[in-house]
Write an enzyme that holds these catalytic residues in place. Structure first.
Site, mmCIF file in Angstrom:
data_model
loop_
_atom_site.group_PDB
_atom_site.id
_atom_site.type_symbol
_atom_site.label_atom_id
_atom_site.label_comp_id
_atom_site.label_asym_id
_atom_site.label_seq_id
_atom_site.Cartn_x
_atom_site.Cartn_y
_atom_site.Cartn_z
ATOM 1 N N SER A 113 0.832 -1.206 0.000
ATOM 2 C CA SER A 113 0.000 0.000 0.000
ATOM 3 C C SER A 113 0.862 1.250 0.000
ATOM 4 O O SER A 113 2.009 1.241 0.482
ATOM 5 C CB SER A 113 -0.878 -0.007 1.260
ATOM 6 O OG SER A 113 -1.461 1.260 1.470
ATOM 7 N N ASN A 114 0.282 2.331 -0.489
ATOM 8 C CA ASN A 114 0.953 3.640 -0.396
ATOM 9 C C ASN A 114 1.279 3.976 1.063
ATOM 10 O O ASN A 114 2.186 4.756 1.331
ATOM 11 C CB ASN A 114 0.095 4.716 -1.065
ATOM 12 C CG ASN A 114 -1.160 5.065 -0.296
ATOM 13 O OD1 ASN A 114 -1.147 5.935 0.566
ATOM 14 N ND2 ASN A 114 -2.275 4.392 -0.586
ATOM 15 N N TYR A 142 -1.053 -0.200 10.160
ATOM 16 C CA TYR A 142 -1.440 -0.821 8.886
ATOM 17 C C TYR A 142 -0.300 -0.679 7.857
ATOM 18 O O TYR A 142 0.128 -1.669 7.233
ATOM 19 C CB TYR A 142 -2.732 -0.165 8.384
ATOM 20 C CG TYR A 142 -3.036 -0.439 6.938
ATOM 21 C CD1 TYR A 142 -3.367 -1.711 6.500
ATOM 22 C CD2 TYR A 142 -2.977 0.601 5.989
ATOM 23 C CE1 TYR A 142 -3.631 -1.959 5.152
ATOM 24 C CE2 TYR A 142 -3.247 0.358 4.659
ATOM 25 C CZ TYR A 142 -3.562 -0.921 4.244
ATOM 26 O OH TYR A 142 -3.818 -1.169 2.918
ATOM 27 N N LYS A 146 2.504 -3.422 5.970
ATOM 28 C CA LYS A 146 2.828 -3.529 4.536
ATOM 29 C C LYS A 146 4.348 -3.484 4.345
ATOM 30 O O LYS A 146 4.892 -4.153 3.464
ATOM 31 C CB LYS A 146 2.135 -2.422 3.748
ATOM 32 C CG LYS A 146 0.609 -2.516 3.797
ATOM 33 C CD LYS A 146 0.104 -3.832 3.254
ATOM 34 C CE LYS A 146 -1.406 -3.950 3.260
ATOM 35 N NZ LYS A 146 -1.887 -5.249 2.756
ATOM 36 N N ARG A 180 -7.539 14.094 -3.092
ATOM 37 C CA ARG A 180 -6.290 13.309 -2.948
ATOM 38 C C ARG A 180 -6.282 12.114 -3.885
ATOM 39 O O ARG A 180 -5.277 11.798 -4.515
ATOM 40 C CB ARG A 180 -6.155 12.854 -1.500
ATOM 41 C CG ARG A 180 -5.102 11.776 -1.293
ATOM 42 C CD ARG A 180 -4.999 11.346 0.161
ATOM 43 N NE ARG A 180 -4.143 10.195 0.326
ATOM 44 C CZ ARG A 180 -4.564 8.937 0.387
ATOM 45 N NH1 ARG A 180 -5.854 8.660 0.309
ATOM 46 N NH2 ARG A 180 -3.707 7.960 0.547
HETATM 47 C C1 15L Z 1 -5.216 1.665 1.446
HETATM 48 O O1 15L Z 1 -4.194 1.035 1.590
HETATM 49 C C2 15L Z 1 -6.539 1.144 1.871
HETATM 50 O O2 15L Z 1 -6.582 -0.269 1.857
HETATM 51 C C3 15L Z 1 -7.668 1.708 1.070
HETATM 52 O O3 15L Z 1 -8.876 1.399 1.700
HETATM 53 C C4 15L Z 1 -7.545 3.224 0.893
HETATM 54 O O4 15L Z 1 -7.707 3.795 2.121
HETATM 55 C C5 15L Z 1 -6.194 3.558 0.303
HETATM 56 O O5 15L Z 1 -5.155 2.948 1.002
HETATM 57 C C6 15L Z 1 -5.927 5.070 0.258
HETATM 58 O O6 15L Z 1 -4.847 5.486 0.646
HETATM 59 O O7 15L Z 1 -6.794 5.799 -0.203
#
Ligand code: 15L
Length: 273
Positions: A113-114, A142, A146, A180
């Site tokens: 994830s970002n 979270y 990752k 965003r």
């Molecule tokens: C994530 O990693 C989440 O799983 C997703 O639900 C969004 O929140 C996304 O990032 C985000 O940054 O918009």
């Protein structure tokens, strides 16, 4: 649409009933995959799906047995108490990799994830997009999970020769729902294109890429993903005017606006993100 690599026909999809999992269930079969579904919750309309927690090692071994690749989407997808993240995302991903190693699975695509690099400043001024080799800067437990998943993938490549593409997904939803998101949107169709490229590219070892569409306002560098053969087709720009009229432009003085992780930096997160 190119045919799947012969080594990636049967695909285990973990987290099959989640948001991205549900989108991929309908899109990935178009690339020729036969999906084996797994989720901790029953998958609606899919009686053959495996309902199991990633801590259930025996079921997990059976679930990965004989598959040609794994798309690992399972886990908590937002911030949560550390104990929950530890169990679902950190231990769960470890159990999955162990099962994959023991059953000789050759390729995993890991939904990173970002938020693994969420404290990285966003190029609000139109500067260069953030490269994939930027240091880990998780914005939440979270995001930290990752980072762990990416490092675990590196370990399993170096030590066991199990290949992974870690895809730092931006925001994968049918449409961008915030200003965003215009910069990090990954359309579902592009997500399927990217996962297919990640499953079929040759010699990936462990590669970290960003998962975004061809957004006009992109913050994330897609060159690594493109090198896998990914050609994004969607752009969030048609949604920009409406979203900006509703929310205004991003404010460089607001930490939830000027970092990649956006509202995840703020406790509790500000919705919508
Ligand atoms: C994530 O990693 C989440 O799983 C997703 O639900 C969004 O929140 C996304 O990032 C985000 O940054 O918009």
């Amino acid at each position: 649409m190119s045919a799947p690599h012969p080594a990636a026909r049967t695909l285990l999809l973990t987290g099959a009933s989640g948001g991205v999992g549900t989108l991929m269930r309908s899109l990935l079969p178009r690339y020729g995959y036969t999906l084996r579904l797994l989720d901790a919750r029953p998958v609606e309309g899919e009686p053959d799906a495996i309902t199991a927690d990633l801590a259930d090692r025996e079921t997990l071994r059976e679930a990965v047995r004989g598959v040609d690749g794994i798309l690992h989407l399972a886990g908590i997808s937002l911030e949560a108490p550390f104990e929950k993240i530890l169990r679902a995302n950190i231990e769960g991903t470890y159990h999955l990799y162990e099962a994959a190693r023991l059953e000789g699975v050759s390729r995993v695509v890991f939904a990173s994830s970002n938020h693994a690099v969420g404290y990285t400043p966003a190029p609000l001024d139109g500067g260069s997009p953030i490269p994939a080799d930027t240091p880990h800067r998780p914005d939440t437990f979270y995001g930290l999970s990752k980072c762990f998943g990416e490092d675990l993938a590196q370990l399993y490549w170096d030590k066991h020769g199990l290949e992974t593409v870690s895809v730092r997904i931006g925001s994968c939803f049918p449409e961008p729902t915030s200003v965003r998101m215009l910069s990090i949107w990954l359309s579902p169709a592009d997500a399927a294109r990217l996962f297919h490229a990640a499953l079929t590219a040759e010699g990936v070892g462990h590669t970290v890429v960003y998962g975004g569409s061809a957004n006009t306002r992109a913050w994330m560098d897609l060159s690594g993903a493109r090198a896998l053969g990914y050609e994004p087709r969607d752009d969030s720009e048609p949604y920009a005017a409406d979203l900006i009229a509703k929310e205004g432009e991003l404010d460089p003085a607001n930490p939830a606006h000027h970092h990649l992780g956006g509202p995840f930096l703020v406790d509790p997160p500000i919705w919508p993100y």
